[in-house]
Design an enzyme around this catalytic site. Structure first.
Site, short mmCIF file in Angstrom:
data_model
loop_
_atom_site.label_atom_id
_atom_site.label_comp_id
_atom_site.label_asym_id
_atom_site.label_seq_id
_atom_site.Cartn_x
_atom_site.Cartn_y
_atom_site.Cartn_z
N LYS A 239 3.19 -2.35 -7.44
CA LYS A 239 4.57 -2.11 -7.85
C LYS A 239 5.59 -2.79 -6.93
O LYS A 239 6.53 -3.41 -7.40
CB LYS A 239 4.82 -0.59 -7.91
CG LYS A 239 6.18 -0.21 -8.47
CD LYS A 239 6.29 -0.50 -9.94
CE LYS A 239 7.63 -0.14 -10.51
NZ LYS A 239 7.85 -0.83 -11.80
N ASN B 284 0.90 -0.31 6.17
CA ASN B 284 1.30 -1.18 5.08
C ASN B 284 1.88 -2.43 5.71
O ASN B 284 2.80 -2.34 6.51
CB ASN B 284 2.37 -0.45 4.24
CG ASN B 284 2.81 -1.25 3.05
OD1 ASN B 284 2.13 -2.19 2.63
ND2 ASN B 284 3.94 -0.89 2.48
N GLY B 285 1.36 -3.60 5.37
CA GLY B 285 1.86 -4.83 5.96
C GLY B 285 0.70 -5.69 6.43
O GLY B 285 -0.46 -5.43 6.12
N LYS C 292 5.37 -9.36 -19.76
CA LYS C 292 4.86 -8.01 -20.04
C LYS C 292 3.45 -8.09 -20.62
O LYS C 292 2.56 -7.36 -20.21
CB LYS C 292 5.76 -7.24 -21.02
CG LYS C 292 7.09 -6.75 -20.50
CD LYS C 292 7.01 -5.56 -19.58
CE LYS C 292 6.84 -5.95 -18.16
NZ LYS C 292 7.97 -6.31 -17.36
N CYS D 47 0.84 -1.18 0.00
CA CYS D 47 0.00 0.00 0.00
C CYS D 47 0.88 1.24 0.00
O CYS D 47 2.07 1.17 0.30
CB CYS D 47 -0.87 0.01 1.24
SG CYS D 47 -1.73 -1.55 1.49
N GLU E 290 10.46 -12.59 -20.38
CA GLU E 290 10.10 -11.22 -20.02
C GLU E 290 9.03 -10.67 -20.98
O GLU E 290 8.09 -9.99 -20.54
CB GLU E 290 11.36 -10.35 -20.01
CG GLU E 290 11.15 -8.85 -19.84
CD GLU E 290 10.46 -8.46 -18.55
OE1 GLU E 290 10.18 -9.31 -17.71
OE2 GLU E 290 10.14 -7.26 -18.41
C1 AGP Z 1 7.42 -6.52 -13.53
O1 AGP Z 1 6.78 -6.03 -14.64
C2 AGP Z 1 6.56 -6.87 -12.42
N1 AGP Z 1 5.64 -5.88 -12.07
C3 AGP Z 1 7.20 -7.64 -11.28
O2 AGP Z 1 7.48 -8.91 -11.79
C4 AGP Z 1 8.47 -7.09 -10.59
O3 AGP Z 1 9.55 -7.15 -11.47
C5 AGP Z 1 8.75 -7.91 -9.32
O4 AGP Z 1 7.69 -7.73 -8.43
C6 AGP Z 1 10.06 -7.58 -8.67
O5 AGP Z 1 10.10 -6.26 -8.23
P1 AGP Z 1 11.45 -5.58 -7.73
O6 AGP Z 1 12.36 -5.51 -8.89
O7 AGP Z 1 11.01 -4.23 -7.24
O8 AGP Z 1 12.01 -6.43 -6.65
#
Ligand code: AGP
Length: 614
Positions: free
Chosen positions: A609, A101-102, A491, A2, A487
């Protein structure tokens, strides 16, 4: 996962907080809320299900006004997305509010305990227990700080938390426990900020302090005071963040993902800048503490990461084995710690993470540390946890990545791995000066080549128009471009919700070939390298079964045009650097297909993210 923002100062707290949440919406977007202490000294809370726009509408109809406030954008873990489960959560009196968050792992026990003491709960969340716990401990003290400290000491799990109370309207209490994501304090002039991520407050200040696990801070408009959760005072270092607010804004692009894809010529340049001495043919990595003797002592390397970063790690295996002549294993952070990995003090463990806060990657780092391994991290977010706990550090220098689908951080990690591989190869005495010159010359050409790939947007729009209705895609690659196929498939999946699989091309005949028919587009990365002929033969196998082939091929390859249905050309590039160039068409294809499908590119469903839960 969050997003959290807090503000205290002269400005409208609601405006600062909501604007900060807007910049953090990539972290979670199930629901959002804000709480402000109004002129009458009472707390006003507004919460709404859905994206931040819905909260903004609510605030227009029912505004709140005050100079201290907190806010939250949620990625649901406990309790479905709804207005009543949205943060901030309040205690019974409405005088204490919490954003969090958590996951409170012992929340059921705490909730039962508090209910027997008469506390009435209004949500299904674990977070609400924190507000009630603080309220409970306020019965025994007149200090919000002390009550919060006692409450926090009861929580199991990992947390980032901000507490505000109308009983002490001049302060916010911020705290971090474990690896549930960062808690950053921003220092202003007569105003202070708290946020889970830097971009939320970057337009106000670049002076920031990062809380470590089991640390808390009392934040007033004139500064902060940090202590441990045991109450011991702390001196905290103030970091100056090099990112500028403009680079964190979308500008004229439709989506952050689009902006970040098109930024890659610049981000690759920034990643290389200052790190190569072209006179001496050497790599300069200030954050790497090892001398030749240490580097020669490493007998294996393990790369740990998740998602896109793990695919960068799989490409790293080719780089480190080839350039530093060290055996490499790659593992997902989520798997590594549960398999009792065979590592010791002669192992070098590399963690790759854009956010620096991915809990599985952090846990893998901890596992490696406990087993005595040396740790190095490649990280984008300045000051994040992964950047602080490793012995060696390389920043990606990609600038803020906001789109949930990682793009420029992926290519930046590849460049960082290449630099580290050349550096280790040099220290280990396995790269001659002539070879280094060749490798670094190749690197110097990369930004320009990346720029060229980005010039063909019309081609991708055309391909997207042809293929956006398909429900399955297969991506094939070999050697160093096999992880690029993975990859590319990731995507497409994450932003367009089309099922896609990445496969090592040579393995196709052992199963996936059964899927090939006239409805199956196959994206084949078939560059002019030592596996080119093999790739062409896979393309032929797909064609002879009626499949549709979109080939990513080297500029001027007329032969592949006689085999594939569509060809995307990329400039000729050295094999070990080829993924930096070959992945870009796949990012663009996924992007334009998702746009055609009307998908929410920057905030795909169910994703966030930074993944700060297990
Ligand atoms: C990538 O498009 C993803 N949203 C996801 O796989 C991401 O790369 C993964 O969660 C790792 O994140 P980080 O690089 O912040 O550790």
């Amino acid at each position: 996962m969050c997003g959290i923002v807090g503000y205290i100062g002269d400005k409208s707290a609601c405006e600062v907080v909501v604007e900060g949440l807007h910049r953090l919406e990539y972290r979670g977007y199930d629901s959002a809320g804000v709480a402000v202490i109004n002129g009458g000294g009472r707390i006003d809370v507004r919460r709404e299900v859905g994206k931040l726009a819905r909260l903004r509408e609510l605030l227009e109809k029912s505004p709140v006004d005050g100079h201290i406030g907190i806010g939250h954008t949620r990625w649901a873990t406990h309790g479905r997305p709804s207005a009543y489960n949205a943060h901030p959560h309040t205690d019974c009196s409405g005088e204490i509010v919490v954003v969090h968050n958590g996951i409170v792992e012992n929340f059921l026990d705490l909730r039962r305990e508090l209910e027997t003491k008469g506390h009435v709960f209004r949500s299904e969340t674990d977070t609400e227990v924190i507000a009630h716990l603080v309220e409970e401990y306020m019965k025994g003290t007149d200090s919000l700080e002390e009550a919060t400290r006692q409450a926090l000491n009861r929580l199991q799990g990992a947390h980032g938390i901000v507490v505000m109370s109308s009983r002490e309207p001049d302060r916010l209490i911020a705290a971090r426990i474990g690896n549930a994501g960062g808690v950053t304090i921003g220092l202003g002039d007569g105003e202070m900020f708290v946020a889970s991520d830097i971009p939320a407050i970057l337009e106000h200040t670049r002076q920031m302090v990062f809380l470590e696990s089991r640390e808390m801070a009392v934040v007033t408009r004139n500064g902060f005071r940090a202590t441990t959760l045991d109450g011991d005072p702390l001196e905290k270092e103030v970091h100056t963040i090099p990112w500028d607010p403009v680079s964190a804004a979308k500008g004229t692009y439709r989506h952050f993902m689009e902006k970040e894809i098109y930024e890659q010529a610049r981000s690759v340049t920034d990643t290389i800048r200052g790190r190569v001495d072209f006179q001496k043919d050497e790599v300069i990595l200030d954050g790497i503490p090892w001398a030749a003797e240490d580097a020669r002592a490493f007998n294996r390397m393990v790369i740990v990461a998740c998602g896109t970063s793990a695919y960068a790690g799989q490409i790293g295996k080719f780089l480190f084995e080839n350039l530093a002549r060290i055996p490499v294993e790659v593992d997902y952070g989520s798997e590594f710690r549960y398999r009792d990995p065979l590592i010791d003090k002669r192992s070098l463990v590399l963690a790759i993470t854009q956010s620096g806060e991915t809990v599985d990657t952090l846990a893998a780092m901890e596992e490696a540390r406990n087993k005595g391994a040396r740790l190095v991290s490649i990280v984008n977010v300045v000051g994040s946890q992964a950047s602080r706990v490793a012995d060696g550090l390389i920043y990606m220098q990609a600038g803020p990545e906001i789109g949930v689908a990682s793009t420029k951080a992926f290519t930046a990690s590849l460049v960082d791995e290449y630099l580290l591989a050349v550096h280790l190869g040099t220290l280990r005495g396995v790269l001659s000066r002539g070879r280094r010159r060749e490798l670094l010359h190749g690197l110097s050409l990369l930004p320009n080549l990346v720029g060229k790939v980005l010039e063909q947007s019309a081609l991708y729009e055309d391909l997207a128009a042809r293929f956006y209705r398909h429900s399955n895609f297969l991506y094939l690659g070999r050697g160093i471009n096999y992880p690029v196929a993975l990859e590319g498939a990731l995507k497409l999946k994450e932003i367009s919700y089309i099922h896609a699989e990445g496969y090592p091309a040579g393995e196709m005949k052992h199963g996936p070939i059964a899927l090939i028919d006239e409805n199956m587009p196959v994206v084949a990365i078939a560059l002019h390298d030592h596996v080119y002929e093999k790739m062409v033969s896979q393309v032929e196998q797909v064609k002879s079964r009626g499949g549709i082939v979109i080939a990513v091929a080297t500029e001027g390859d007329d032969f592949i045009r006689t085999k594939a249905d569509y060809v995307i050309e990329v400039p000729e590039v050295p094999y070990l650097l080829s993924p930096v160039v070959s992945v870009i068409p796949l990012q663009l294809l996924a992007y334009y297909i998702a746009v055609r499908r009307g998908a929410d590119v920057d905030q795909p469903r169910n994703l966030a993210k930074s993944v700060t839960v297990e």
